[in-house]
Scaffold this motif. Structure first.
Motif, PDB file in Angstrom:
ATOM      1  N   ILE A 279       0.855  -1.143  -0.089  1.00 50.02           N
ATOM      2  CA  ILE A 279       0.058   0.041  -0.006  1.00 50.02           C
ATOM      3  C   ILE A 279       0.748   1.238   0.071  1.00 50.02           C
ATOM      4  O   ILE A 279       1.844   1.231   0.710  1.00 50.02           O
ATOM      5  CB  ILE A 279      -0.859   0.017   1.247  1.00 50.02           C
ATOM      6  CG1 ILE A 279      -2.116  -0.920   0.984  1.00 50.02           C
ATOM      7  CG2 ILE A 279      -1.667   1.288   1.527  1.00 50.02           C
ATOM      8  CD1 ILE A 279      -2.893  -0.971  -0.101  1.00 50.02           C
ATOM      9  N   ASP A 280       0.409   2.187  -1.020  1.00 45.17           N
ATOM     10  CA  ASP A 280       1.088   3.409  -0.931  1.00 45.17           C
ATOM     11  C   ASP A 280       0.538   4.596   0.149  1.00 45.17           C
ATOM     12  O   ASP A 280      -0.943   4.604  -0.043  1.00 45.17           O
ATOM     13  CB  ASP A 280       0.985   4.099  -2.393  1.00 45.17           C
ATOM     14  CG  ASP A 280       1.359   5.531  -2.314  1.00 45.17           C
ATOM     15  OD1 ASP A 280       1.383   6.485  -1.554  1.00 45.17           O
ATOM     16  OD2 ASP A 280       2.399   5.880  -3.366  1.00 45.17           O
ATOM     17  N   LEU A 281       1.371   4.829   1.218  1.00 47.21           N
ATOM     18  CA  LEU A 281       0.537   5.542   2.149  1.00 47.21           C
ATOM     19  C   LEU A 281       0.131   6.616   2.045  1.00 47.21           C
ATOM     20  O   LEU A 281      -1.360   7.004   2.377  1.00 47.21           O
ATOM     21  CB  LEU A 281       1.618   5.937   3.358  1.00 47.21           C
ATOM     22  CG  LEU A 281       1.174   6.055   4.531  1.00 47.21           C
ATOM     23  CD1 LEU A 281       0.469   5.354   5.364  1.00 47.21           C
ATOM     24  CD2 LEU A 281       2.241   6.882   5.735  1.00 47.21           C
ATOM     25  N   SER A 282       0.672   7.403   1.261  1.00 48.03           N
ATOM     26  CA  SER A 282      -0.031   8.929   0.851  1.00 48.03           C
ATOM     27  C   SER A 282      -1.288   8.622  -0.021  1.00 48.03           C
ATOM     28  O   SER A 282      -2.274   9.322   0.162  1.00 48.03           O
ATOM     29  CB  SER A 282       0.935   9.878   0.106  1.00 48.03           C
ATOM     30  OG  SER A 282       1.573   9.322  -0.912  1.00 48.03           O
ATOM     31  N   LEU A 283      -1.371   7.832  -0.959  1.00 46.98           N
ATOM     32  CA  LEU A 283      -2.435   7.338  -1.598  1.00 46.98           C
ATOM     33  C   LEU A 283      -3.519   6.994  -0.905  1.00 46.98           C
ATOM     34  O   LEU A 283      -4.677   7.383  -1.067  1.00 46.98           O
ATOM     35  CB  LEU A 283      -1.860   6.482  -2.900  1.00 46.98           C
ATOM     36  CG  LEU A 283      -3.174   5.934  -3.780  1.00 46.98           C
ATOM     37  CD1 LEU A 283      -3.676   7.219  -4.640  1.00 46.98           C
ATOM     38  CD2 LEU A 283      -2.559   4.841  -4.898  1.00 46.98           C
ATOM     39  N   GLN A 284      -3.107   6.044  -0.021  1.00 45.80           N
ATOM     40  CA  GLN A 284      -4.401   5.492   0.870  1.00 45.80           C
ATOM     41  C   GLN A 284      -4.886   6.568   1.496  1.00 45.80           C
ATOM     42  O   GLN A 284      -6.247   6.629   1.611  1.00 45.80           O
ATOM     43  CB  GLN A 284      -3.808   4.562   1.693  1.00 45.80           C
ATOM     44  CG  GLN A 284      -4.846   3.754   2.725  1.00 45.80           C
ATOM     45  CD  GLN A 284      -5.839   2.980   1.894  1.00 45.80           C
ATOM     46  OE1 GLN A 284      -5.257   2.436   0.839  1.00 45.80           O
ATOM     47  NE2 GLN A 284      -6.853   2.534   2.318  1.00 45.80           N
ATOM     48  N   TYR A 285      -4.238   7.644   2.235  1.00 45.80           N
ATOM     49  CA  TYR A 285      -4.883   8.607   2.873  1.00 45.80           C
ATOM     50  C   TYR A 285      -5.555   9.513   2.012  1.00 45.80           C
ATOM     51  O   TYR A 285      -6.712   9.953   2.315  1.00 45.80           O
ATOM     52  CB  TYR A 285      -3.857   9.473   3.285  1.00 45.80           C
ATOM     53  CG  TYR A 285      -3.171   9.511   4.647  1.00 45.80           C
ATOM     54  CD1 TYR A 285      -4.014   9.418   5.877  1.00 45.80           C
ATOM     55  CD2 TYR A 285      -1.907   9.021   5.056  1.00 45.80           C
ATOM     56  CE1 TYR A 285      -3.496   9.234   7.048  1.00 45.80           C
ATOM     57  CE2 TYR A 285      -1.464   8.659   6.201  1.00 45.80           C
ATOM     58  CZ  TYR A 285      -2.399   8.920   7.352  1.00 45.80           C
ATOM     59  OH  TYR A 285      -1.677   8.552   8.459  1.00 45.80           O
ATOM     60  N   SER A 286      -5.366   9.681   0.712  1.00 40.50           N
ATOM     61  CA  SER A 286      -6.273  10.313  -0.378  1.00 40.50           C
ATOM     62  C   SER A 286      -7.218   9.673  -0.460  1.00 40.50           C
ATOM     63  O   SER A 286      -8.293  10.277  -0.716  1.00 40.50           O
ATOM     64  CB  SER A 286      -5.199  10.623  -1.539  1.00 40.50           C
ATOM     65  OG  SER A 286      -4.114  11.442  -1.315  1.00 40.50           O
TER      66      SER A 286
ATOM     67  N   GLU B  29      -8.958   7.490   1.213  1.00 43.80           N
ATOM     68  CA  GLU B  29      -9.794   7.538   2.354  1.00 43.80           C
ATOM     69  C   GLU B  29     -10.742   8.702   2.358  1.00 43.80           C
ATOM     70  O   GLU B  29     -11.722   8.939   2.681  1.00 43.80           O
ATOM     71  CB  GLU B  29      -9.234   6.954   3.517  1.00 43.80           C
ATOM     72  CG  GLU B  29      -8.640   5.777   3.631  1.00 43.80           C
ATOM     73  CD  GLU B  29      -8.283   5.178   4.951  1.00 43.80           C
ATOM     74  OE1 GLU B  29      -8.770   5.811   6.085  1.00 43.80           O
ATOM     75  OE2 GLU B  29      -8.007   3.943   4.894  1.00 43.80           O
ATOM     76  N   ASP B  30      -9.830  10.213   2.086  1.00 46.62           N
ATOM     77  CA  ASP B  30     -10.343  11.241   2.001  1.00 46.62           C
ATOM     78  C   ASP B  30     -11.642  11.237   0.941  1.00 46.62           C
ATOM     79  O   ASP B  30     -12.394  11.939   1.207  1.00 46.62           O
ATOM     80  CB  ASP B  30      -9.340  12.257   1.626  1.00 46.62           C
ATOM     81  CG  ASP B  30      -8.591  12.782   3.003  1.00 46.62           C
ATOM     82  OD1 ASP B  30      -9.124  12.253   4.089  1.00 46.62           O
ATOM     83  OD2 ASP B  30      -7.363  13.205   2.740  1.00 46.62           O
ATOM     84  N   ILE B  31     -11.241  10.753  -0.145  1.00 46.51           N
ATOM     85  CA  ILE B  31     -12.312  10.798  -1.362  1.00 46.51           C
ATOM     86  C   ILE B  31     -13.630  10.025  -0.947  1.00 46.51           C
ATOM     87  O   ILE B  31     -14.811  10.523  -1.238  1.00 46.51           O
ATOM     88  CB  ILE B  31     -11.817  10.269  -2.718  1.00 46.51           C
ATOM     89  CG1 ILE B  31     -10.483  11.135  -3.230  1.00 46.51           C
ATOM     90  CG2 ILE B  31     -12.811   9.764  -3.592  1.00 46.51           C
ATOM     91  CD1 ILE B  31      -9.922  10.450  -4.434  1.00 46.51           C
ATOM     92  N   ALA B  32     -13.385   8.930  -0.200  1.00 48.31           N
ATOM     93  CA  ALA B  32     -14.415   8.113   0.224  1.00 48.31           C
ATOM     94  C   ALA B  32     -15.352   8.952   1.110  1.00 48.31           C
ATOM     95  O   ALA B  32     -16.608   8.942   1.381  1.00 48.31           O
ATOM     96  CB  ALA B  32     -13.991   6.839   0.776  1.00 48.31           C
TER      97      ALA B  32
END
Length: 765
Positions: free
Chosen positions: A275-282, A284-287
């Motif tokens: 998992i790409d940490l920064s992408l996962q944060y983004s 989850e923000d989108i969701a």
């Protein structure tokens, strides 16, 4: 005197032998075990940051590390403050024990325990009461540790078992919990603080008592200065730093992925995900931002995969893990759902490989009846003649049904199952409805299958951890994959296919850009419908937002995108409808010319439907007739008769063709002096008893009217639809009585076995 001394020495010798023998006997019957302290599990992102942690039954979190992961500053502090002679003694330091005993006696209370690091490990593994018997047990376990483990192993045990306040045990968990970083990245001040914290973890917790923690840290710095471990300049610099920590926070990213990996690898302490940490944060923000825009009880799922190595970079299994009304703890990435139209690209790709079609093959978007598929709404919304590429891009159902009928539903389902995309349905009996979403699948398997279009026809399973190998299995040819991708192109950097399941229960968008595969699903986990929820309306905007996020990330990294090149097996050709083959543009049989992508220089002819092929009814393609010198149609044995070939359109397309393209216009006039005998090659469909746009009046005093209509021409069974509803099925020229009660405009449609249709409208007054 010498004799007495000798007796003492002999006694001591045998006493020591007895002690040693007793120790080994007890060691045999009461072996040391460190498995009674089961390490908890931590899921890491690609960069090593904890995403999620699974505590033990007591809520304790441990994050095991090795000595190589520990900064030298921490080891300097720990050994000099806790146990300066750790590497010299056998686990017990008699001088320390005597000093501690003297301090406890003179102060009439416990001042210190005199424990070495080995003794502390023994107490952590086997807790005991602070009594003489308890101390003896601790010493015994300490000697066992020294016997069975190296000094570095004992030190590693301490580092991973020491208490750091609350439910945190071990330096790894403490470093991430208090400072949000790996132990190797600790500053000197942080290292000193964590070295002293296990002395009184509850009293010195830096997140609760920063002043106490600072005092304890400075006490340790004074000890380091006393023993000249660090230079005065370094110690002065560290003393000036304030004690500051992150608010205690548990790692809580990608919860559903964490649960999935926990179930898959239950015995692994630390799982290194991709998992790409920064992408996962983004993501989850989108969701989270989309959540309030979705209807009640609706969830969503997003899956992002780097198709260059099939590593999963982002995993959103639900819109909100903690939202019970939206079933947030149900992982929709691994749940069975109807795929809608998302399987259509596979059908087109397999048909290209099988030599059935090319990119511009003529397909039929017309009303049809079969044993497995019965249209329920015969309106004007049909394209008629449609190219394969346009049919796929517009996600038309009937052309896809035409292909799967000819290819074989069982064969299609078997091909998908062989690459890890099993389709499930009631009875698991593959039929043509599968291509329209009449079966269930999992998003992770679907996205994996789409890798065929990005990986030269090879399908690779998703990689969720860094240890999982990259595997590939052939599915379609490189050329077929490339052509299908071109048929789906919406813009040069994003290719996608939408899907909407029956009853608006599932909205899909599965796409790819030069580096990533993206899967998006929106719907209600309980399967209830959401009217108006389409893949193109609901899922595509999320897909496009994720795609923009990914491409921006690539630009920030200044990383060039992989190039997609046309395989040598693919060439372009100018083909003509209705034959589907290459003809000169001025050929009278070239009614419409198209630029097509073809595979292996094969130009397959236009397909007929399975119904026409099985019944030999009005087949399309090339027909040979005989004409005389005047161009009139004659019998083959007539004077001056010579052959002529005519390319015929599929019979079901008659109503969508230009007048000059219809069969009656393509066949020359018959020569009366030498006519062709026998059944004609075409019998157009008509209705006797009712004209188009006719006004019908009821008799006085009657509420309804009955209209007798009879089919003329056509062939085989016929189906009658009044205002979109099937009202009668007849054979050949059987008469039908239409009973109409409602005034106003009505639509009548007649469909025969060959696919011909006839529409007319009438008004009841």
């Amino acid at each position: 005197m010498k004799k007495c001394l000798r007796y003492i020495l002999v006694f001591l010798f045998f006493f020591i032998l007895v002690l040693l023998g007793g120790f080994f006997v007890v060691d045999h019957f009461f072996p040391l075990s460190i498995t009674n302290n089961k390490t908890t599990q931590t899921i890491l992102a690609e960069d090593g940051t904890p995403l999620w942690r699974f505590a033990d039954e007591n809520g304790v979190w441990r994050y095991p590390i090795q000595l190589d992961d520990v900064p030298n500053d921490y080891l300097d502090v720990l050994l000099n403050y806790e146990d300066r002679h750790f590497y010299e003694h056998v686990g017990i330091n008699p001088a320390s024990l005597l000093r501690a005993a003297w301090q406890n006696i003179t102060n009439k209370r416990i001042i210190s325990g005199g424990s070495t690091i080995s003794m502390q490990v023994a107490r952590l593994l086997y807790p005991h009461d602070r009594t003489m018997i308890g101390k003896l047990k601790q010493i015994f376990r300490t000697l066992q540790l020294e016997l069975h483990f190296t000094k570095d192993e004992i030190l590693t045990l301490y580092i991973n078992r020491a208490p750091f306040g609350g439910t945190i045990e071990g330096l790894g968990a403490a470093s991430w919990s208090y400072f949000g970083k790996a132990p190797k990245a600790l500053t000197r001040s942080e290292a000193v603080l964590l070295a002293v914290l296990p002395q009184a973890p509850s009293r010195l917790r830096p997140d609760r008592y920063p002043k106490r923690a600072k005092q304890a840290r400075d006490k340790v710095l004074a000890r380091l200065a006393q023993y000249q471990v660090w230079s005065p300049d370094i110690i002065e610099q560290v003393q000036k730093e304030e004690v500051w920590v992150y608010p205690r926070k548990k790692p809580q990213l990608a919860p559903l992925l964490a649960r999935r990996l926990n179930q898959q690898y239950p015995n692994i302490d630390i799982i290194h995900s991709t998992i790409d940490l920064s992408l996962q944060y983004s993501l989850e923000d989108i969701a989270n931002n989309r959540k309030n825009q979705l209807p009640p009880k609706t969830s969503l799922a997003i899956l992002v995969v780097d198709h260059t190595d099939m590593s999963v970079k982002g995993y959103i299994g639900s819109v909100d893990f903690n939202d019970k009304e939206r079933f947030g703890q149900v992982d929709m990435i691994s749940s069975l759902r109807s795929p809608g139209s998302t399987l259509k690209p596979f059908m087109y790709a397999l048909a290209i490989d099988d030599g059935m079609i090319h990119s511009e093959s003529l397909l039929q978007d017309t009303p049809r009846i079969s044993s497995d598929y019965r249209p329920t709404n015969f309106d004007e919304d049909f394209y008629g003649p449609i190219s394969a590429s346009e049919a796929l891009k517009n996600s038309l159902n009937l052309p896809a049904v035409e292909l799967i009928e000819l290819y074989g539903p069982k064969r299609f389902a078997g091909k998908l199952a062989s690459i890890g995309l099993p389709l499930e349905s009631n009875g698991n009996n593959p039929n043509i409805s599968y291509i329209l979403g009449g079966a269930s699948l999992r998003m992770d398997n679907l996205v994996s299958a789409y890798s065929a279009f990005a990986r030269h026809g090879q399908v690779s399973p998703l990689r969720f951890t860094q240890d999982e190998p990259l595997l590939s299995k052939p599915f379609i040819s490189d050329g077929s994959a490339w052509i299908t991708r071109q048929m789906l192109v919406n813009n040069h950097q994003l290719v996608y296919k939408t899907g909407t399941s029956y009853g608006y229960r599932d909205a899909w968008a599965v796409g790819m850009n030069p580096r990533y595969l993206i899967g998006v699903w929106v719907g209600r986990p309980d399967g209830t419908p959401v009217v108006g929820q389409y893949g193109s309306i609901t899922a595509v905007p999320i897909l496009q937002q994720v795609n923009s996020l990914l491409l921006n990330k690539e630009r920030r990294l200044n990383r060039p995108l992989p190039l997609v090149t046309k395989p040598a097996t693919v060439t372009s050709a100018k083909i003509c409808w209705p034959s589907g083959q290459a003809l000169p543009a001025n050929d009278e049989n070239c009614h419409r010319q198209k630029n097509a992508w073809i595979l292996n220089n094969m130009i397959p002819p236009t397909l007929d439907t399975l119904t026409v092929l099985n019944n030999n009814i009005y087949r399309s393609g090339w027909v040979t007739i005989w004409v005389n010198n005047e161009g009139k149609r004659v019998s083959a044995d007539c004077f001056n008769a010579h052959k002529k070939q005519i390319a015929l359109w599929p019979i079901a397309l008659e109503n969508w063709l230009l007048p000059k393209e219809r069969r009656q216009s393509l066949f020359p006039e018959m020569d009366k002096d030498c006519p062709v005998f026998g059944k004609d090659v075409f019998s157009p469909l008509n209705i006797i008893g009712l004209r188009d746009k006719q006004w019908v009046k009821r008799l006085p005093g009657q509420q309804d009217v009955t209209i007798d209509v009879t089919p003329q021409g056509g062939t085989g069974d016929k189906w009658w639809f009044l205002d979109g509803d099937l009202i009668e099925q007849t054979h050949d020229d059987q008469k039908v009585a239409l009973r109409v009660t409602q005034t106003g405009l009505h639509h009548l449609l007649l469909l025969d076995q060959s696919g011909q249709i006839l529409r007319l409208s009438f008004t009841l007054d």
